[in-house]
Design a protein around this motif. Structure first.
Motif, PDB file in Angstrom:
ATOM      1  N   ARG A 175       0.830  -1.213   0.000  1.00  0.00           N
ATOM      2  CA  ARG A 175       0.000   0.000   0.000  1.00  0.00           C
ATOM      3  C   ARG A 175       0.862   1.260   0.000  1.00  0.00           C
ATOM      4  O   ARG A 175       0.550   2.240  -0.685  1.00  0.00           O
ATOM      5  CB  ARG A 175      -0.944  -0.014   1.201  1.00  0.00           C
ATOM      6  CG  ARG A 175      -1.919  -1.183   1.206  1.00  0.00           C
ATOM      7  CD  ARG A 175      -2.741  -1.242  -0.067  1.00  0.00           C
ATOM      8  NE  ARG A 175      -3.532  -2.441  -0.175  1.00  0.00           N
ATOM      9  CZ  ARG A 175      -4.767  -2.603   0.290  1.00  0.00           C
ATOM     10  NH1 ARG A 175      -5.342  -1.623   0.955  1.00  0.00           N
ATOM     11  NH2 ARG A 175      -5.404  -3.730   0.106  1.00  0.00           N
ATOM     12  N   ARG A 176       1.952   1.254   0.753  1.00  0.00           N
ATOM     13  CA  ARG A 176       2.790   2.458   0.800  1.00  0.00           C
ATOM     14  C   ARG A 176       3.539   2.659  -0.512  1.00  0.00           C
ATOM     15  O   ARG A 176       3.670   3.786  -1.002  1.00  0.00           O
ATOM     16  CB  ARG A 176       3.753   2.361   1.980  1.00  0.00           C
ATOM     17  CG  ARG A 176       3.067   2.532   3.330  1.00  0.00           C
ATOM     18  CD  ARG A 176       4.043   2.656   4.462  1.00  0.00           C
ATOM     19  NE  ARG A 176       4.699   1.414   4.780  1.00  0.00           N
ATOM     20  CZ  ARG A 176       4.212   0.495   5.613  1.00  0.00           C
ATOM     21  NH1 ARG A 176       3.034   0.681   6.184  1.00  0.00           N
ATOM     22  NH2 ARG A 176       4.890  -0.615   5.870  1.00  0.00           N
ATOM     23  N   ALA A 178       2.522   1.647  -3.443  1.00  0.00           N
ATOM     24  CA  ALA A 178       1.524   2.068  -4.423  1.00  0.00           C
ATOM     25  C   ALA A 178       1.227   3.561  -4.290  1.00  0.00           C
ATOM     26  O   ALA A 178       1.062   4.270  -5.296  1.00  0.00           O
ATOM     27  CB  ALA A 178       0.245   1.254  -4.241  1.00  0.00           C
ATOM     28  N   LYS A 179       1.179   4.034  -3.053  1.00  0.00           N
ATOM     29  CA  LYS A 179       0.942   5.461  -2.833  1.00  0.00           C
ATOM     30  C   LYS A 179       2.086   6.294  -3.399  1.00  0.00           C
ATOM     31  O   LYS A 179       1.861   7.332  -4.035  1.00  0.00           O
ATOM     32  CB  LYS A 179       0.767   5.729  -1.338  1.00  0.00           C
ATOM     33  CG  LYS A 179       0.402   7.161  -1.002  1.00  0.00           C
ATOM     34  CD  LYS A 179       0.149   7.332   0.486  1.00  0.00           C
ATOM     35  CE  LYS A 179      -0.229   8.767   0.822  1.00  0.00           C
ATOM     36  NZ  LYS A 179      -0.462   8.943   2.288  1.00  0.00           N
ATOM     37  N   HIS A 180       3.332   5.864  -3.183  1.00  0.00           N
ATOM     38  CA  HIS A 180       4.473   6.574  -3.754  1.00  0.00           C
ATOM     39  C   HIS A 180       4.394   6.609  -5.276  1.00  0.00           C
ATOM     40  O   HIS A 180       4.717   7.626  -5.904  1.00  0.00           O
ATOM     41  CB  HIS A 180       5.785   5.898  -3.345  1.00  0.00           C
ATOM     42  CG  HIS A 180       6.147   6.055  -1.903  1.00  0.00           C
ATOM     43  ND1 HIS A 180       5.952   7.227  -1.207  1.00  0.00           N
ATOM     44  CD2 HIS A 180       6.716   5.187  -1.013  1.00  0.00           C
ATOM     45  CE1 HIS A 180       6.370   7.085   0.048  1.00  0.00           C
ATOM     46  NE2 HIS A 180       6.832   5.859   0.180  1.00  0.00           N
ATOM     47  N   LEU A 181       3.973   5.500  -5.869  1.00  0.00           N
ATOM     48  CA  LEU A 181       3.924   5.387  -7.333  1.00  0.00           C
ATOM     49  C   LEU A 181       2.668   6.002  -7.929  1.00  0.00           C
ATOM     50  O   LEU A 181       2.577   6.173  -9.146  1.00  0.00           O
ATOM     51  CB  LEU A 181       4.021   3.919  -7.743  1.00  0.00           C
ATOM     52  CG  LEU A 181       5.330   3.198  -7.404  1.00  0.00           C
ATOM     53  CD1 LEU A 181       5.160   1.696  -7.567  1.00  0.00           C
ATOM     54  CD2 LEU A 181       6.470   3.711  -8.281  1.00  0.00           C
ATOM     55  N   GLY A 182       1.675   6.292  -7.094  1.00  0.00           N
ATOM     56  CA  GLY A 182       0.426   6.857  -7.585  1.00  0.00           C
ATOM     57  C   GLY A 182      -0.411   5.861  -8.368  1.00  0.00           C
ATOM     58  O   GLY A 182      -1.068   6.237  -9.342  1.00  0.00           O
ATOM     59  N   VAL A 183      -0.407   4.587  -7.933  1.00  0.00           N
ATOM     60  CA  VAL A 183      -1.145   3.552  -8.653  1.00  0.00           C
ATOM     61  C   VAL A 183      -2.022   2.772  -7.688  1.00  0.00           C
ATOM     62  O   VAL A 183      -1.881   2.874  -6.464  1.00  0.00           O
ATOM     63  CB  VAL A 183      -0.186   2.580  -9.385  1.00  0.00           C
ATOM     64  CG1 VAL A 183       0.683   3.342 -10.378  1.00  0.00           C
ATOM     65  CG2 VAL A 183       0.684   1.800  -8.391  1.00  0.00           C
ATOM     66  N   ASP A 184      -2.908   1.956  -8.256  1.00  0.00           N
ATOM     67  CA  ASP A 184      -3.732   1.065  -7.449  1.00  0.00           C
ATOM     68  C   ASP A 184      -2.845   0.009  -6.803  1.00  0.00           C
ATOM     69  O   ASP A 184      -1.952  -0.540  -7.458  1.00  0.00           O
ATOM     70  CB  ASP A 184      -4.767   0.385  -8.348  1.00  0.00           C
ATOM     71  CG  ASP A 184      -5.780  -0.415  -7.546  1.00  0.00           C
ATOM     72  OD1 ASP A 184      -5.386  -1.475  -7.005  1.00  0.00           O
ATOM     73  OD2 ASP A 184      -6.949  -0.012  -7.477  1.00  0.00           O
TER      74      ASP A 184
END
Length: 429
Positions: A175-176, A178-184
């Motif tokens: 989850r973290r 994905a947040k850095h990458l800006g993706v689901d």
């Protein structure tokens, strides 16, 4: 498929509403018709059960919620049983996090001497519960959240139970990242390997679509763009993370910076004391008949994303999740890491479906990590032996084998303190 029956042993935990919220939101993935909360603490059960019913009602979920203090009654006919118990409660945890510090060792509930104490208290109780499950429904899956997850899961598997362990470290990283990458998050796949609370992310793959093959390796990109945030999150120096080129779990700081952590814990006091205060406040909130959502304070209790991980795992095991899926679990090694015994429990991605759990092949583990994994696996073997058969000598052997102890005089002192603080929970002591 008809609606499922699930039981949560340790359902009186203040953490349970996190699971309830996930069950309610993800009901299309995991169709629950009946949920039974099992706990010896009847007063807490009443509070948690009431809140669970209100959360389900608010989100339009039709499941029946029952509570009971009797394990046999609670697990009867359950399709899956979730274990999240804490033998001795927060008071025992506080001791686990305190007396090792007197010997200059880390005080932590899953690592080192404190983790061994928790294993000794927990394994016999879990095995007794599992026998109730086996008698009620031998086909039921047991999903263990109870720490130390690796040792408890190994105990269950060696006793012949259909058991798998689950931890939230991997889904937290997913989850973290994905947040850095800006993706689901479903587009992020981890190369996660090791033992429970002793893992490294050796790679991060960005998929073109959820469940797709191939993808692009993005861990170097993450370390270059978000290295400081990642290092802060796991509380290790950025230079070490960049030198390794992997992301260790938070728990590796107990090994990589042991002495500094000991001094920090001596100054700060136990995490158990913080959790006890959070629990007191949560129980006051749960008593409010108007509360029908999980409170924000629950996030401070720990266990982020457990509910999503639990739903994904149980749905795959019970065949409601739309086929097989790849999930990080604690499962039997069976040659996946060839330098470990087959019956060791490792934490790696596995293919999960109604046929069971099959850990995926792993590339060779680098010596920097393999040595520590092998040593801790040896300790876990001895810890389980001590939990099953008892005896001061077996406790001493497990402590002597642990990489954070490893000295005769130190193991002796820790053994004496462990026994002194846990006699009421150890039938053989």
């Amino acid at each position: 498929m008809s609606a499922l029956k699930l039981a949560i042993v340790g359902g009186g935990s203040t953490y349970t509403p996190e699971l309830i919220d996930g069950f309610a939101r993800l009901r299309d993935t995991l169709p629950i018709g009946e949920l039974v909360l099992v706990d010896p603490a009847a007063d807490r059960l009443e509070l948690i059960g009431g809140l669970a019913r209100r959360i389900f009602a608010k989100q339009g979920h039709g499941a029946v919620v029952r509570t009971t203090t009797e394990v046999a009654a609670g697990v009867a006919d359950a399709d899956a049983v979730l274990l999240q118990l804490r033998v001795g409660g927060q008071a025992a945890r506080d001791r686990d996090e305190t007396w090792p510090l007197e010997c200059g060792c880390v005080g932590q509930e899953t690592t080192g001497a404190g983790g061994l104490a928790k294993a000794l208290r927990t394994v016999p109780v879990v095995l007794d519960i599992a026998e109730h499950v086996r008698r009620a429904n031998p086909d039921a899956w047991i999903v263990d959240f109870t720490n130390p997850v690796g040792i408890v899961t190994r105990a269950l598997q060696e006793a012949g139970h259909k058991a798998v362990g689950l931890c939230n470290v991997a889904i937290g990283f997913q989850r973290r990242f994905a947040k850095h990458l800006g993706v689901d998050p479903e587009l992020v796949r981890l190369d996660h390997v090791g033992l429970n609370h002793l893992t490294w992310e050796r790679g991060v793959t960005l998929l073109d679509a959820p469940g797709a093959a191939g993808g692009r390796e993005v861990l170097p990109e993450l370390l270059a763009g978000f290295g400081q945030e990642i290092a802060d999150d796991i509380r290790l120096p950025r230079r070490v993370v960049e030198r390794l080129g992997v992301v260790p779990s938070y728990y590796l700081r107990y090994f990589y910076q042991h002495d500094a952590v000991v001094e920090e814990l001596k100054a700060k006091g136990s995490r158990a004391a913080e959790v006890a205060e959070i629990e007191r406040r949560l129980l006051e909130m749960y008593a409010d008949p108007a509360l029908d959502t999980k409170p924000e304070l629950l996030a401070e209790r720990g266990g982020a994303f457990y509910s999503e991980a639990a739903v994904q795992l149980i749905a795959a095991l019970l065949g409601t999740g739309g086929g097989s899926s790849v999930q990080v679990v604690n499962a039997r090694n069976d040659g996946v890491l060839p330098f470990l015994p087959d019956d060791a429990v490792i934490e790696v991605p596995a293919e999960v479906d109604a046929a069971g759990v099959r850990p995926l092949p792993q590339r060779p583990l680098e010596p920097l990590y393999a040595g520590l994994v092998a040593a801790v696996t040896g300790y876990e073997h001895l810890a389980l032996d001590a939990a099953l058969r008892g005896g001061r000598d077996r406790v001493f052997d497990a402590l002597l084998a642990h990489p954070l102890v490893g000295q005769i005089e130190l193991a002796d002192r820790l053994t004496d303190r462990l026994l002194a603080h846990n006699r009421e929970h150890l039938a053989w002591a």
